[in-house]
Structure formats: C-alpha cells, structure tokens
Design a protein around this motif. Structure first.
Motif, PDB file in Angstrom:
ATOM      1  N   ILE A  62     -17.154  23.304  23.623  1.00 56.61           N
ATOM      2  CA  ILE A  62     -17.471  23.547  25.041  1.00 56.61           C
ATOM      3  C   ILE A  62     -16.761  24.805  25.530  1.00 56.61           C
ATOM      4  O   ILE A  62     -17.340  25.613  26.255  1.00 56.61           O
ATOM      5  N   GLY A  63     -15.523  24.984  25.120  1.00 53.12           N
ATOM      6  CA  GLY A  63     -14.779  26.182  25.489  1.00 53.12           C
ATOM      7  C   GLY A  63     -15.460  27.444  24.998  1.00 53.12           C
ATOM      8  O   GLY A  63     -15.503  28.456  25.701  1.00 53.12           O
ATOM      9  N   LEU A  64     -15.982  27.392  23.777  1.00 53.05           N
ATOM     10  CA  LEU A  64     -16.691  28.558  23.236  1.00 53.05           C
ATOM     11  C   LEU A  64     -17.969  28.853  24.021  1.00 53.05           C
ATOM     12  O   LEU A  64     -18.328  30.012  24.240  1.00 53.05           O
ATOM     13  N   GLY A 118     -15.344  39.008  21.716  1.00 51.51           N
ATOM     14  CA  GLY A 118     -15.158  38.403  20.398  1.00 51.51           C
ATOM     15  C   GLY A 118     -13.740  38.431  19.867  1.00 51.51           C
ATOM     16  O   GLY A 118     -13.237  37.439  19.365  1.00 51.51           O
ATOM     17  N   GLY A 119     -13.074  39.584  19.954  1.00 48.63           N
ATOM     18  CA  GLY A 119     -11.710  39.705  19.426  1.00 48.63           C
ATOM     19  C   GLY A 119     -10.730  38.779  20.130  1.00 48.63           C
ATOM     20  O   GLY A 119      -9.934  38.092  19.497  1.00 48.63           O
ATOM     21  N   LYS A 177      -7.808  33.508  20.506  1.00 49.47           N
ATOM     22  CA  LYS A 177      -7.607  32.242  21.225  1.00 49.47           C
ATOM     23  C   LYS A 177      -7.944  31.048  20.336  1.00 49.47           C
ATOM     24  O   LYS A 177      -7.227  30.056  20.312  1.00 49.47           O
ATOM     25  N   ILE A 178      -9.048  31.188  19.608  1.00 50.69           N
ATOM     26  CA  ILE A 178      -9.452  30.093  18.716  1.00 50.69           C
ATOM     27  C   ILE A 178      -8.406  29.881  17.634  1.00 50.69           C
ATOM     28  O   ILE A 178      -8.025  28.746  17.331  1.00 50.69           O
ATOM     29  N   LYS A 179      -7.905  30.978  17.075  1.00 53.22           N
ATOM     30  CA  LYS A 179      -6.885  30.870  16.030  1.00 53.22           C
ATOM     31  C   LYS A 179      -5.634  30.208  16.581  1.00 53.22           C
ATOM     32  O   LYS A 179      -5.058  29.312  15.955  1.00 53.22           O
TER      33      LYS A 179
END
Length: 94
Positions: free
Chosen positions: A20-22, A29-30, A35-37
């Motif tokens: 959902i966050g994505l 993208g960067g 953030k995902i990492k």
C-alpha cells in the motif's frame, strides 16, 4: 498454535502495508528504493528479534519440563524403593 498465527498475521500485515505504501508513494525511484531497503531491514531486524525471543521462551519451557520430569522420575524411584522394601518386609514375615 496461536503464536504461529499471530506471527504470520504480523508478517502479512507488514507486507500489505509495504505494498500500500508503494502504491501511494510520492517519492521518486531512488528515494523509494532507499526507503524500502530501510523498512525491509527494520522489519527483518524486528522479525529476527521476535524469533530469538520465541526461541528463548521455547528453550526455557523445555528446560522447565525437563526439570519437572527429572523431579517426577526421582519421586517415582523413591516410591518404587519404598514399595519394594515394604514388599520384602512382608515376604520375610512368612
């Protein structure tokens, strides 16, 4: 069993939250990958910590069960000895 269900519920909720966050992410993208990492590393750390706590609890429970089992074994051995001695005494009376 309920601990296992809770664990998978948390993992599923975290995955759904990440998706959902994505979908609603305003970053490029960067930044998003960073953030995902970061979030993935955080979730992995939390998961490892939860697993270590569960392992510790399981180990403590196993130690307690072993201790109780040894106590029961000792009690049973003492009772068996008492019954054996009493039977020998009765046998010797005749």
């Amino acid at each position: 069993m309920s601990g296992n269900k809770a664990f998978w519920g948390i993992v599923t909720a975290a995955a759904v939250g990440a998706v959902i966050g994505l979908l609603f992410a305003p970053d490029d993208g960067g930044k998003m990958r960073k953030k995902i990492k970061k979030k993935t590393n955080s979730l992995a750390s939390d998961l490892i910590e939860a697993l270590e706590k569960s392992k510790e609890k399981a180990s403590d429970a196993a130690d307690e069960i072993k201790k109780e089992g040894l106590e029961y074994k000792d009690t049973a051995a003492k009772k068996a000895e008492e019954y054996s001695s009493a039977a020998k005494e009765e046998w010797n009376k005749y």
